[in-house]
Design a protein around this motif. Structure first.
Motif, short mmCIF file in Angstrom:
data_model
loop_
_atom_site.label_atom_id
_atom_site.label_comp_id
_atom_site.label_asym_id
_atom_site.label_seq_id
_atom_site.Cartn_x
_atom_site.Cartn_y
_atom_site.Cartn_z
N GLU A 326 69.51 16.15 -7.15
CA GLU A 326 70.88 15.77 -7.01
C GLU A 326 71.43 14.39 -6.95
O GLU A 326 70.28 13.37 -6.89
CB GLU A 326 71.42 16.45 -5.42
N ILE A 327 72.69 13.91 -6.85
CA ILE A 327 72.94 12.68 -6.76
C ILE A 327 73.17 12.13 -5.31
O ILE A 327 73.83 12.99 -4.58
CB ILE A 327 74.09 12.40 -7.71
N TYR A 328 72.75 10.88 -5.03
CA TYR A 328 72.82 10.26 -3.66
C TYR A 328 73.14 8.88 -3.76
O TYR A 328 72.71 8.22 -4.72
CB TYR A 328 71.51 10.44 -2.83
N ASP A 329 74.04 8.48 -2.74
CA ASP A 329 73.80 7.07 -2.51
C ASP A 329 72.92 6.99 -1.17
O ASP A 329 72.95 7.68 -0.37
CB ASP A 329 75.38 6.49 -1.84
N VAL A 330 71.87 6.02 -1.63
CA VAL A 330 70.77 5.68 -0.62
C VAL A 330 71.13 4.57 0.21
O VAL A 330 71.22 3.35 -0.09
CB VAL A 330 69.34 5.63 -0.88
N ASP A 344 74.70 6.43 -6.47
CA ASP A 344 74.60 7.36 -7.50
C ASP A 344 73.28 7.58 -8.38
O ASP A 344 73.18 7.46 -9.35
CB ASP A 344 75.70 7.19 -8.62
N VAL A 345 72.12 7.71 -7.43
CA VAL A 345 70.92 7.94 -7.82
C VAL A 345 70.46 9.29 -7.84
O VAL A 345 70.93 10.07 -6.92
CB VAL A 345 69.80 6.98 -7.27
N LEU A 346 69.28 9.65 -8.70
CA LEU A 346 68.95 11.17 -8.71
C LEU A 346 67.81 11.09 -7.87
O LEU A 346 66.79 10.39 -8.01
CB LEU A 346 68.72 11.57 -10.10
N LEU A 347 67.91 12.04 -6.86
CA LEU A 347 66.46 12.18 -5.94
C LEU A 347 66.40 13.85 -6.03
O LEU A 347 67.39 14.52 -6.11
CB LEU A 347 66.86 11.79 -4.69
N ASN A 348 65.28 14.12 -5.83
CA ASN A 348 64.98 15.60 -5.59
C ASN A 348 65.65 15.84 -4.29
O ASN A 348 65.77 14.90 -3.27
CB ASN A 348 63.49 15.68 -5.33
N LYS A 349 66.21 16.88 -4.35
CA LYS A 349 67.19 17.24 -3.19
C LYS A 349 66.56 17.17 -1.87
O LYS A 349 65.40 17.27 -1.49
CB LYS A 349 67.32 18.75 -3.12
N THR A 350 67.23 16.11 -1.01
CA THR A 350 66.82 15.43 -0.08
C THR A 350 67.22 16.11 1.55
O THR A 350 68.31 16.49 1.56
CB THR A 350 67.00 13.94 -0.16
N TYR A 351 65.95 16.17 2.28
CA TYR A 351 66.36 16.84 3.61
C TYR A 351 65.90 15.73 4.62
O TYR A 351 65.22 14.72 4.44
CB TYR A 351 65.76 18.11 3.92
N ARG A 352 66.54 15.86 6.04
CA ARG A 352 66.09 15.18 6.82
C ARG A 352 64.27 15.22 7.30
O ARG A 352 63.84 16.30 7.10
CB ARG A 352 66.65 15.59 8.28
N GLY A 353 63.84 14.02 7.23
CA GLY A 353 62.31 13.75 7.51
C GLY A 353 61.64 13.57 6.21
O GLY A 353 60.63 13.28 6.33
#
Ligand code: LLP
Length: 386
Positions: A326-330, A344-353
């Motif tokens: 998915e697309i995120y701002d980190v 707007d970078v692609l990361l594997n779907k990210t969760y807390r932790g």
């Protein structure tokens, strides 16, 4: 679980954020540097300590046989503590304090790279007080642009660094009449993160012209120091893990006309340590904004200031996850709008932790960390520590 070079189980036990250094890659990089540099009998490579002064890395770099390029008394101390012999230390910087010059004199470092006439006079005076003679090279501002970020070009006439080309003859003549300095060379550095070899070709041409000009005045030079500047591939840290040292050294071999007996010095920083380091950070929250999805992580511009300061691009990976992307701002936790690692970078779907690796952070990462917001300085671990 391991993902790429990362052993996640081991990382899970450490408190984040921290720097992780792949010392196996560092060693391979150093071997490549030595192999390529040694093809040229008169090349001497120094490591620019400013890129990363982590003591474990310094030891490995010293053991590989590189000299040290320092820009402060603190760096001279770090180099000596890591085992670099004083006779292989060069010391540059536009504003050297008296105690720093004295430290260099007391340890009899190889060379002071001098950036102005007032500095030359102070070195001569302080060396005189000690009854010593200091080796000096003049840092010349060659007025050569480099295709890199404007904050990290150094060789333009408008930059504060070095002595203008037109003043060279007069400063050399001044030095030749001083008792406590010995003129041994010329020093240059046009900028950092340079990937276009034609920038180095332009520098070579300037040096060739300068040498011709000096020879007309009967001045010969034993050492030429071309500084550092070779860039790394921030977008492909795995595919281009080791910079193209062959192309780099061969460019100088082809375009720089060295005179008989001349030695050519290099001061490489980023190209030595850049790719071996990653900043490991934990995801604190995933926040849905109006138009954006934010991965808020526990590292910030305090640990890695390059994106905020130079709009630098570092590849980011979610090393805890193989989910779809998915697309995120980190972004970091610091109270500054510019505390953003990437948009707007692609990361594997990210969760807390989840742990994220911010790649290619071995150079100008840990060493530029600050304690802004009363934060702790990050720790640095190597492969051997884990
Ligand atoms: N020699 C001199 C005189 C320098 O000023 C520098 C870097 C080097 C050698 C090493 O350059 P390198 O091989 O690493 O490109 N903080 C910035 C980079 C600043 C470079 C300063 N001088 C960054 O994060 O991009």
């Amino acid at each position: 679980m391991t993902k790429g070079i990362f052993n996640i189980e081991k990382f899970q036990r450490l408190s984040t954020p921290f720097y992780y250094y792949d010392t196996e890659l560092l060693r391979r990089t150093l071997t490549e540097i030595k192999t390529e540099a040694n093809k040229h009998s008169n090349y001497i490579v120094h490591y620019a300590i400013k890129a990363n002064a982590n003591t474990k890395l310094l030891k490995i770099i010293h053991e590989a046989g590189l000299g040290a390029d320092c820009v402060s008394g603190g760096e001279i101390k770090a180099a000596l503590e890591a085992g670099f012999p004083a006779s292989e230390i060069v010391y540059a910087g536009v504003g050297k304090s008296d105690w720093e010059i004295n430290l260099g004199l007391d340890n009899e470092i190889f060379c002071f790279n001098v950036e102005s006439i007032p500095e030359l006079e102070v070195i001569n005076e302080l060396a005189g007080t000690k009854g010593k003679v200091a080796n000096v090279a003049f840092r010349i501002n060659p007025d050569v642009g480099a295709h890199t970020h404007s904050n990290i070009t150094t060789g333009l006439a408008e930059n504060k660094f070095g002595i203008a080309m037109r003043d060279i003859d007069s400063i050399i003549n001044r030095a030749l009449h001083m008792k406590h300095v010995k003129f041994i060379g010329l020093h240059f550095h046009i900028g950092s993160q340079i990937l276009d070899m034609s920038d180095f070709v332009a520098l070579c041409r300037r040096i060739n012209d300068l040498q011709n000009q000096l020879e007309k005045h009967g001045i010969s030079v034993r050492h030429i120091n071309v500084g550092g500047g070779l860039g790394i591939d921030y977008e492909h840290p795995d595919k281009s893990a080791i910079p193209d040292f062959k192309a780099y050294f061969d460019t100088y071999a082809k375009y720089l006309k060295l005179r008989h007996g001349q030695q050519l010095h290099f001061e490489l920083g980023r190209a030595v340590v850049g790719q071996c380091g990653s900043l490991i950070t934990r995801t604190l929250y995933v926040k849905q904004g109006d138009t954006k999805q934010f991965a808020i992580v526990d590292a910030g511009m305090t640990e890695l200031i390059r994106p905020a300061l130079y709009q630098a691009v570092h590849k980011i990976e979610n090393i805890s996850s193989n989910r779809s992307t998915e697309i995120y701002d980190v972004v970091g936790p610091i109270c500054e709008t510019s505390d953003v690692f990437a948009k707007d970078v692609l990361l594997n779907k990210t969760y807390r932790g989840d742990l994220l690796a911010i790649r290619s952070a071995g150079a100008y990462g840990e060493i530029m960390a600050s304690q802004y917001n009363c934060r702790k300085l990050p720790k640095g671990y190597t492969t051997e520590d884990l």
